[in-house]
Design an enzyme around this catalytic site. Sequence first.
Site, PDB file in Angstrom:
ATOM      1  N   CYS A 216     -32.490  38.653 -30.475  1.00  0.00           N
ATOM      2  CA  CYS A 216     -32.837  38.327 -31.859  1.00  0.00           C
ATOM      3  C   CYS A 216     -31.617  37.807 -32.612  1.00  0.00           C
ATOM      4  CB  CYS A 216     -33.448  39.545 -32.563  1.00  0.00           C
ATOM      5  SG  CYS A 216     -32.535  41.086 -32.318  1.00  0.00           S
TER       6      CYS A 216
ATOM      7  N   HIS B  31     -32.096  45.375 -34.962  1.00  0.00           N
ATOM      8  CA  HIS B  31     -32.823  44.109 -34.900  1.00  0.00           C
ATOM      9  C   HIS B  31     -32.186  43.142 -35.892  1.00  0.00           C
ATOM     10  CE1 HIS B  31     -36.011  41.274 -34.348  1.00  0.00           C
ATOM     11  NE2 HIS B  31     -36.424  41.372 -35.608  1.00  0.00           N
TER      12      HIS B  31
END
Length: 941
Positions: A52, A487
Amino acid sequence: MEFHRALEASAEENATQVKRKRDEVSGETCSPADWIRQEGWPVGIRNVGNTCWFSAVIQSLFHLPVFRRLVLNYCLSERVLEKCKSHSEKRNIAFMQELRCLFALMVGSNRRFVDPSAAVELLRDAFRTSEAQQDVSEFTHKLLDWLEDAFQLAANGSNPGDKQDNPMVQLFYGTFVAQRVHEGTTLSTIEQFGQYPLQVNGFNNLDECLEGAMVAGVIESLHCDQTVSSGQERWFSKLPPVLTFELSRFEFNQSLGRPEKIHKKLEFPQIIYMDRYLHKNVEQTHGRRGEVKRLKDQLTVLQQKLESYKNYGSGPTKYPLADMLQYVLEFATTKPLTTSPALLAPTNTIIPMEPSSENTRQGLFQTSVSTFCETEPDDAGSSDGPGCTLTATQRTPIHKPFTQCRPPMEGSLHPAPHNVTEEELSFVRGCLQRWRVEVENSINELKANIDKVSQALEGMFSDNSLCQVPYRLHAVLVHEGQASAGHYWAYIYDHTHKRWLKYNDVMVTESSWEELVRDSYGGMTNASAYCLMYINDRMPHLIAGTFPCPSLILSLHIEGDNHWFQQELKEWEEQFCQVPPEGASVPTAHASISGEEPTSKPQHLKAEAPLKAEPTPEPDQEHAQVAIEEPVLEPAQKPPEGPETEAVSAEHDLAEATNRQPVSEAFHEEYSRLFELSQEETTPQQDPRLQHVLIYFFQNKAPNRVIERTLLDQFGDRNLSFDDRSISIMREARAKLRLIKPEDMDMEEYMQWHDDYSMFKTVFAYLLTGLEQYQNGKIREALIYLAHAYQDNTALIKSGEKKGVDHKLIALYRRKCLKELNKNAAMLFKSGEESDVEEGVSIMNDYVIPCMHLIVRDNVSHEDMEVIEAIRNCWCSYLEQDMNESLQEKLSEFLPRVLDCSAERVVLKEPPKVRKSPHDLCSRLAAVMESIHSTSIVTVK
């Protein structure tokens, strides 16, 4: 030609891989029709396994048109290619080939998201070798280094050391001048920078971070018995067109031996002016910094003066001065309940002298004030309310902004003077009214001066002379989670349509500045910005211009990928006998990237394919409304029939039916398990609240919305997703979390509950550490931990006994530590040895006295007061003993602080950081309590 053949081969191989992986990534219940890119909408980037961060960085670079053109137009001559023999040069060329293909697909693909596997694998291969690094920031730096090296080959293949013509250096690199004073001489060096690092700790906004980074502290050194001060300053001599700030939100915790994330709030603007940090403005900035320091000192003095009016008194309890004058006036004008002559003129009353005497009037007034000081006021309001009239009989206007005036009634039950003449009352009223008006005028004047100074501070660097170099925020890279896992996503400004877009792996959605602030400033949740990308607002070419026509090879690559995508659609339709949903024809996604206005704006993005470890599909608006209204922990209700509901794809319904049962089951199981644990009885050896935050919430009757949101956050943690069922649960939980709108949830209330639980664990950790230190004979350390535990616990239990720890246990061992430390200090002091005396005085000043002051400041118990009196008596007894002058002097220095605990500000040493994991606290609690009730000390490893 070899370069172009290699690129063409790579394009064919990538297209083949896309088809080969279709069955692996699509799943049986996901239609490729859901992957169709909406016309004019940017594409996402697929997460191919903890990548990510790559998606966030690449998107922020791709959506800089000037950089996008550089990559797509990248080309090396045959002469340069022949000279590229080293492994690193070949690797960089290969990476640029893959990046060009990726950028081309991001421009012209018909897919809603593209696959970056080929480029990512090259990066991963490099980190598997001797260059291996684990920090994500290192991946980012490596990515930018490779780009710089690759462009260096194209810019000047014959001279790798000369980087003046390197477009990456021209775009992203600047220089600063570092100046320091050494023995009266100013030394300067010029250094280059790319991503400029900024510390977050200790600062509240981006300007404060920059001030802290540009001005180093004064360093003092000794030379020939003279102190020479030297400091270092940094000034930007050349700012890059794209200015990137790397926010240092990760630090290594030495006591825990692991990295930790700094969740502190840090504000940043959409436009920042860099003039004040430029080397050409040194003199102007220096002058204004001096003025800022002067204004801040002035503001501090004004605020202290205002505080002295609002909190007046020499005792532990303070009141607004204007209110105190009002209370005295109310007392003086109140009539007593009875007017018996015996009460009005008792035998021991001193008959006043002639009222005209000035001394007599002052004495009478002082008596009235003394009477007030011995009487506890009814209330203490604020000083900013309206004025009103005092009595109905006198009709004298009394301006009272803090409390509502109560006219004295006949036969009032409130305290009243036994005897007061009209002449005395007139004198007292006149003095008090005048003084009160003076106090109010002083307060208003202080507030006006504070506002004036504050405005001057805010506008110190805001005039036109220092607003000539504006930088506009282009992208914000966000990290959610802890230092070891988390994330990443990006907020990027769409300069064409003047809006913020959120790029979260395969999902690209329209966002807002308010959402960006909520996720990026930090301090509220686990999400916060770690990188800010600004662009020079005076350089329109950075974001202007149309997209260049792709080369023939890249055009073939785009056409090949779109062809395979059409084949996938046809195969799916044939296999499942499905007609593509309306509007599923493959669009052309070229318009918005080229800067042209799209023909139609997508109202809602289609749900993404349920790829492994990716977020779940977002329901349509009809489902969103139902999901918000139904309780999170109740079984899902069937939404009402309607045209919007019927329009939902069959694949979405099948996925919902597949996932609904295990998700609801898991919610109910965990909810029931934790609720049952919350009903268990608390014992000295066991506290269920330490096991889970929801047990703490249940016992303190937290609102259902807080409990439900917390449970969803728990199931939405991707670090807990280790099999298909847990991944399914994580998707459903994240989908529900996305449906909770800001107006549906008071995030301040939510965070306050979690802050309370964090404080509860801190109090428990302080208590257990203090008890462990006490058992091991480290009394000083134990007292610090126990004192902090008591203070923090006091704040917690104000809103509920179940929110904190047993106050009596903390107080008991705090008293034990106080008595033992005082005994040790007294013995050292009495010995007369200089070193022992110094140590004894140090114990008193650093440990005993601050703790005594804190105890007296709170609601002191009878047991605590006995200990304090014993300490005072101990040291007072030395006054009657013969001792040398040195001891007498030292005793006279700290004895007043022992006897008067209200005369100074309390400063208590901060304890080191403590372990707060629930499992650790539970095991330590059992061990400590067992050792307290037995003869041996139990050690927790």
